[in-house]
Design a protein around this motif. Structure first.
Motif, PDB file in Angstrom:
ATOM      1  N   ASN A  74      58.034  41.814  48.049  1.00 28.40           N
ATOM      2  CA  ASN A  74      56.650  41.636  47.653  1.00 28.40           C
ATOM      3  C   ASN A  74      56.480  41.877  46.145  1.00 28.40           C
ATOM      4  N   PRO A  75      55.853  40.948  45.412  1.00 28.41           N
ATOM      5  CA  PRO A  75      55.689  41.156  43.966  1.00 28.41           C
ATOM      6  C   PRO A  75      54.553  42.136  43.680  1.00 28.41           C
ATOM      7  N   GLY A  76      54.907  43.361  43.374  1.00 25.97           N
ATOM      8  CA  GLY A  76      53.923  44.427  43.207  1.00 25.97           C
ATOM      9  C   GLY A  76      53.626  44.745  41.752  1.00 25.97           C
ATOM     10  N   LEU A  77      54.178  43.943  40.840  1.00 23.81           N
ATOM     11  CA  LEU A  77      54.067  44.248  39.418  1.00 23.81           C
ATOM     12  C   LEU A  77      54.086  42.908  38.671  1.00 23.81           C
ATOM     13  N   VAL A  78      53.062  42.677  37.857  1.00 23.61           N
ATOM     14  CA  VAL A  78      52.994  41.413  37.110  1.00 23.61           C
ATOM     15  C   VAL A  78      52.762  41.745  35.639  1.00 23.61           C
ATOM     16  N   ILE A  79      53.651  41.267  34.787  1.00 28.37           N
ATOM     17  CA  ILE A  79      53.578  41.618  33.362  1.00 28.37           C
ATOM     18  C   ILE A  79      53.272  40.356  32.548  1.00 28.37           C
ATOM     19  N   ALA A  80      52.206  40.411  31.768  1.00 29.16           N
ATOM     20  CA  ALA A  80      51.830  39.256  30.935  1.00 29.16           C
ATOM     21  C   ALA A  80      51.093  39.748  29.693  1.00 29.16           C
ATOM     22  N   HIS A  81      51.209  38.985  28.614  1.00 31.78           N
ATOM     23  CA  HIS A  81      50.511  39.347  27.381  1.00 31.78           C
ATOM     24  C   HIS A  81      48.999  39.184  27.550  1.00 31.78           C
ATOM     25  N   GLU A  82      48.277  40.085  26.928  1.00 29.30           N
ATOM     26  CA  GLU A  82      46.818  39.972  26.860  1.00 29.30           C
ATOM     27  C   GLU A  82      46.468  38.681  26.114  1.00 29.30           C
ATOM     28  N   SER A  83      45.577  37.867  26.666  1.00 25.58           N
ATOM     29  CA  SER A  83      45.155  36.605  26.004  1.00 25.58           C
ATOM     30  C   SER A  83      43.970  36.042  26.767  1.00 25.58           C
ATOM     31  N   GLU A  84      43.378  35.040  26.231  1.00 22.48           N
ATOM     32  CA  GLU A  84      42.264  34.392  26.929  1.00 22.48           C
ATOM     33  C   GLU A  84      42.747  33.799  28.248  1.00 22.48           C
ATOM     34  N   GLU A  85      43.928  33.190  28.195  1.00 21.78           N
ATOM     35  CA  GLU A  85      44.485  32.573  29.400  1.00 21.78           C
ATOM     36  C   GLU A  85      44.775  33.638  30.466  1.00 21.78           C
ATOM     37  N   THR A  86      45.272  34.782  30.021  1.00 22.00           N
ATOM     38  CA  THR A  86      45.542  35.858  30.986  1.00 22.00           C
ATOM     39  C   THR A  86      44.235  36.366  31.589  1.00 22.00           C
ATOM     40  N   LYS A  87      43.199  36.384  30.777  1.00 25.07           N
ATOM     41  CA  LYS A  87      41.891  36.811  31.312  1.00 25.07           C
ATOM     42  C   LYS A  87      41.424  35.859  32.414  1.00 25.07           C
ATOM     43  N   SER A  88      41.600  34.570  32.209  1.00 23.73           N
ATOM     44  CA  SER A  88      41.222  33.592  33.236  1.00 23.73           C
ATOM     45  C   SER A  88      42.065  33.777  34.494  1.00 23.73           C
ATOM     46  N   PHE A  89      43.356  33.987  34.293  1.00 25.31           N
ATOM     47  CA  PHE A  89      44.282  34.231  35.404  1.00 25.31           C
ATOM     48  C   PHE A  89      43.822  35.440  36.219  1.00 25.31           C
ATOM     49  N   LYS A  90      43.480  36.492  35.491  1.00 26.78           N
ATOM     50  CA  LYS A  90      43.034  37.731  36.125  1.00 26.78           C
ATOM     51  C   LYS A  90      41.751  37.501  36.912  1.00 26.78           C
ATOM     52  N   LYS A  91      40.858  36.719  36.310  1.00 25.02           N
ATOM     53  CA  LYS A  91      39.581  36.465  36.964  1.00 25.02           C
ATOM     54  C   LYS A  91      39.793  35.664  38.257  1.00 25.02           C
ATOM     55  N   SER A  92      40.635  34.675  38.154  1.00 26.37           N
ATOM     56  CA  SER A  92      40.938  33.859  39.326  1.00 26.37           C
ATOM     57  C   SER A  92      41.557  34.723  40.427  1.00 26.37           C
ATOM     58  N   LEU A  93      42.484  35.597  40.026  1.00 23.53           N
ATOM     59  CA  LEU A  93      43.156  36.463  40.994  1.00 23.53           C
ATOM     60  C   LEU A  93      42.160  37.440  41.613  1.00 23.53           C
ATOM     61  N   THR A  94      41.271  37.958  40.773  1.00 23.87           N
ATOM     62  CA  THR A  94      40.226  38.871  41.264  1.00 23.87           C
ATOM     63  C   THR A  94      39.394  38.187  42.350  1.00 23.87           C
ATOM     64  N   ASN A  95      39.000  36.951  42.080  1.00 23.12           N
ATOM     65  CA  ASN A  95      38.198  36.218  43.075  1.00 23.12           C
ATOM     66  C   ASN A  95      38.979  36.003  44.372  1.00 23.12           C
ATOM     67  N   LEU A  96      40.238  35.651  44.226  1.00 24.07           N
ATOM     68  CA  LEU A  96      41.062  35.419  45.417  1.00 24.07           C
ATOM     69  C   LEU A  96      41.216  36.697  46.236  1.00 24.07           C
ATOM     70  N   VAL A  97      41.455  37.818  45.549  1.00 22.52           N
ATOM     71  CA  VAL A  97      41.633  39.092  46.261  1.00 22.52           C
ATOM     72  C   VAL A  97      40.341  39.471  46.974  1.00 22.52           C
ATOM     73  N   GLU A  98      39.228  39.307  46.277  1.00 20.25           N
ATOM     74  CA  GLU A  98      37.946  39.689  46.901  1.00 20.25           C
ATOM     75  C   GLU A  98      37.625  38.827  48.128  1.00 20.25           C
ATOM     76  N   ALA A  99      38.108  37.608  48.126  1.00 20.00           N
ATOM     77  CA  ALA A  99      37.859  36.706  49.258  1.00 20.00           C
ATOM     78  C   ALA A  99      38.916  36.838  50.358  1.00 20.00           C
ATOM     79  N   SER A 100      39.898  37.753  50.177  1.00 15.85           N
ATOM     80  CA  SER A 100      40.995  37.881  51.154  1.00 15.85           C
ATOM     81  C   SER A 100      40.523  38.509  52.447  1.00 15.85           C
ATOM     82  N   ASN A 101      41.066  38.008  53.541  1.00 16.71           N
ATOM     83  CA  ASN A 101      40.856  38.672  54.831  1.00 16.71           C
ATOM     84  C   ASN A 101      41.970  39.677  55.054  1.00 16.71           C
ATOM     85  N   SER A 102      41.713  40.678  55.867  1.00 19.01           N
ATOM     86  CA  SER A 102      42.750  41.664  56.182  1.00 19.01           C
ATOM     87  C   SER A 102      43.346  41.375  57.554  1.00 19.01           C
TER      88      SER A 102
END
Lengths: 524, 524
Positions: free
Chosen positions: A304-332
């Protein structure tokens, strides 16, 4: 087949102990039918003694004979039919599709080792022929090949009730090497274990394998496992599970009067590095793939990928936002056991309480044993100052690490301990510019991936499912793929033997037509 | 070259410590010129840190580049000329012919590993090509090969001041695998160690190897070795020496936060079984050969035959008588160190005081550090009841065990612990009638000999100089022969890599033309 809840001492069933336990449905918390009886010392001893006796016969079975045994094990597992699938689903909460898929993988593994045995070259046959007229001293004929270590103890994992359990990769590779196996059944799926044990015992009988080539012991306490690993008749250990459990077995084995190898695969955090070009080119897609990978199977995979390393940037912010939305919409979904669920909850709480760690998002939690997705973030320098942030949280959780530049990313890579895998996402240009990162990560893991995700471990010849400590207790080994067989064998040398007394693999005219190293040259 | 008595921290010489010691001439007991300075903690750390730094460069040297390094090491050792031979003779008491022979063996070992590196197939390259249209899921491209573990600590033996010391098999195989080496010099021949270290450092400079690829530390206390093995930058250990020393290093390595493999070769008693036909046919000849083997080099070999098992018979009585005469007529020679001599004396006394052990004969003892030949005898049932009788007495001593019949002989074989070797002498008929003996002994040793003697370990591809505990701490390994290289490498997997980023060994068009396992098939 009616479950009996007994231990398998070779082909005999036995339940002399007083301690019993039940399989539990993790979705409902209810006990499933049949009480399972923990093995007592006398039963452990019988299982190991039978394995030692069986070894004398089994070690001399030909590759073809052992291959037939493995093939029939696969057939017998399939012949268990729906009863196996239903019991495994009930004991683990895993969906039927996952269990049937895992059954196919387990059978495929047995059959793959059977092909390796039939081909035969795995034994690393080496021949240095005599040179009678060599000066100052003649050279005598010297030959060597891999021979089995002896009886092996196997500890299955809870997260793969078939593929890493009773008939999983450790059992398949040990049997392939010529070693009898004594399995310590996992108490999280004892009924599944019993069904598969029955299949193996049936296969052993059908193919004329000696009684004791396979045994299985139940146990819910640590005593059974420790007694097994400490038994003088056990020559190696295969284990998949937690760091604590694996290290305890390693320590017990190292303390023996005659220490034995322990191949414990103990999981890891599987760092994923996303380089700037890839982040810019496909950040959105990567967020979806990462989400799919770290929540797959309620995050209950060693890879399981439990660690993700990326440079701070506008693109990373978008990535983070997209991931945040996906996690919040996840079912358990329900986790495998209440113990795993409690440990996951504890791990999430501990991570969220660390200084400098931001709790970005969590998915819906349906309560009970359900594990919900969790997303955290921290800064590179904070990660570098707190070793706890590298530790595995077993379940659907991942930590994003924002790095300020390449040198910080390299520093993080350099400071990693051992992991099973590391992954790099990058464009062609990214990769050319980050060769040093690849070079560093190669020292840290068993498997290095480019533009992929670590979940989904292919069973093949080139696979390495291993890595430096604490991913495993033996970085030289893999527990998946055909090279796993090497763990249970050692090279034995035959000097000046008459041809008739040599194993077939080493006879002069190469009757098995295997690849051999003859006077330094590989040939058939 | 003037000896300086300093530690080699990579290419730099250093002597910051206060503890000094001297090489001693074991024949005279006198100190030899030059005081050697024991390494202190700071120096140990520098040596390991330099090794870690050098690893980043050295691990990526091609096979051809590493081969050139090994070849030049051999040349530089030869270039030391008489100075090396004289110092080694003075420090060990071994005769010049033995030292020049051992020098040849040491050089030959380096050159043999160089041929293995140039050929290249040792890396076990495995390739499973992508199957993009596989159902239900595509297979990605997966490749793997052996990569070096990292810096290795090497502990030489006193009894082979060249072949199992600074440039011995452990160093040669670790360097061949791509691992920098930090040698703990043996205090019994520190001057020899310094000369050879100088040769290796010169070779490293001449072939452009990074500073730190080789270091050497002096130490007469256990602290230096323990600190080295416990250092986080050390990834594996090679050791040849006593059971006590090897086990202590194994325990220290196993206790580390991140345990590492220890390949300790700790010697053995090397049982020799003489079957009735062979005893009748050539008992006299066997007594002469056995006497030659167990007194060779004052019995100071790991493969010394210290145990001889044969049925009681008239022929065995003659054999015994002949051996008794040979032992009584033996001359003594100086042993390697006073410590070894004292331990030998103690071992002989302990053996002679055991119940049921008959002291058959002893050779002349010229006093001082001289070790004289010793011959003991006991009955099979007495041997079976006293485990001490199986233990190694390092020196020219052997114990004859009289067995009453085949079943007692098999019982003795079954009860043996691990040894480096076992030997069977038999006629064709003997061997056919004693297949079970061969089958049992195969489980007990690394090398099984027929109609030979275990002393004289051939350096070749098929050799196994290893065996189950207590012969070694890792029965899967050999410390002699080309398979020794495997000890210092682990399989690393590269998934979905662009061809250009793969190591040459794994590139699609096989530029090195090595043997590889491609989709399960061995080919070039």
């Amino acid at each position: 087949m009616q479950l009996q809840g007994k231990n398998y001492l070779g082909n005999e069933k036995s339940a002399l102990g007083a301690n019993t336990f039940y399989g539990i449905n993790p979705s409902t918390g209810e006990n499933l039918e049949t009480a399972f009886t923990e093995a007592i010392e006398g039963e452990i001893n019988i299982a190991v003694e039978k394995a030692e006796k069986a070894f004398k016969v089994y070690k001399n079975k030909s590759g073809a004979e052992k291959a037939a045994f493995l093939d029939v094990i696969a057939d017998e597992i399939l012949a268990l039919g729906d009863a196996l699938v239903q019991r495994a689903c009930a004991e683990t909460g895993l969906p039927e599709g996952r269990i049937t898929g895992e059954r196919g993988r387990t059978m495929g593994q047995m059959k793959l080792f059977a092909t390796v045995l039939r081909e035969g070259s795995w034994v690393d046959a080496r021949i240095d022929e005599a040179i009678p007229d060599r000066q100052p001293l003649p050279r005598v004929d010297i030959r060597s090949m891999l021979r089995p270590l002896g009886p092996v103890a196997v500890f299955g994992a809870s997260n793969f009730p078939l593929a890493f359990s009773v008939a999983g990769g450790d059992t398949a590779s040990a049997l392939a090497a010529g070693c009898p196996v004594v399995v310590k059944a996992h108490p999280a799926h004892p009924g599944t274990c019993e069904l598969v044990a029955e299949a193996i015992v049936n296969a052993a009988k059908k193919t004329g394998m000696p009684d004791g080539v396979f045994s299985m012991l139940h146990g819910i306490s640590h005593e059974v496992g420790t007694a097994l690993v400490s038994h003088n008749g056990i020559h190696a250990v295969g284990f998949t599970g937690s760091l604590g459990g694996g290290r305890a077995l390693f320590d017990a084995a190292s303390r023996r009067a005659n220490p034995i190898p322990v191949y414990a695969e103990m999981g890891s955090t599987n760092p994923v590095f996303i380089l700037p070009g890839a982040m810019a080119e496909k950040g959105e897609e990567l967020s979806q793939q990462l989400h799919g990978s770290f929540t797959l199977g309620v995050g209950q995979f060693c890879t399981n990928p439990g660690l993700v390393i990326a440079h701070e940037s506008e693109e990373t912010k978008s990535f983070k936002k997209s991931l945040t939305n996906l996690v919040e919409a996840s079912n358990s979904s329900a986790m495998l056991t209440s113990g795993i669920h409690d440990a996951f909850d504890g791990g999430v709480k501990e991570l969220s309480s660390q200084q400098g760690v931001e709790y970005l998002a969590k998915g819906a939690d349906a309560g009970g044993n359900h594990g919900n997705a969790n997303l955290f973030a921290t800064e590179g320098k904070n990660f570098l100052s707190n070793t706890l942030l590298e530790e595995e949280v077993f379940g659907p959780s991942t930590l994003l690490v924002n790095t300020s530049d390449n040198s910080e990313m390299l520093e993080i890579a350099r400071n990693l301990h051992g992991h099973l895998t590391a992954t790099i996402h990058g464009t062609e240009e990214d990769l050319v510019n980050n060769k040093e990162l690849i070079d560093i990560l190669e020292e840290k893991v068993g498997r290095l991936l480019i533009n992929g995700f670590p979940t989904g471990v292919e069973v093949c010849h080139a696979m390495v499912h291993g890595g430096p400590y604490p991913a495993t207790t033996d970085s030289r080994s893999t527990s998946v793929g055909t090279k796993a067989i090497d763990r249970f064998a050692r090279q034995v040398c035959y000097q000046n033997f008459p041809d008739a007394l040599l194993p077939d693999e080493l006879k002069q005219d190469n009757p098995l037509q295997i690849m051999r190293l003859v006077n330094g040259e590989k040939k058939r």
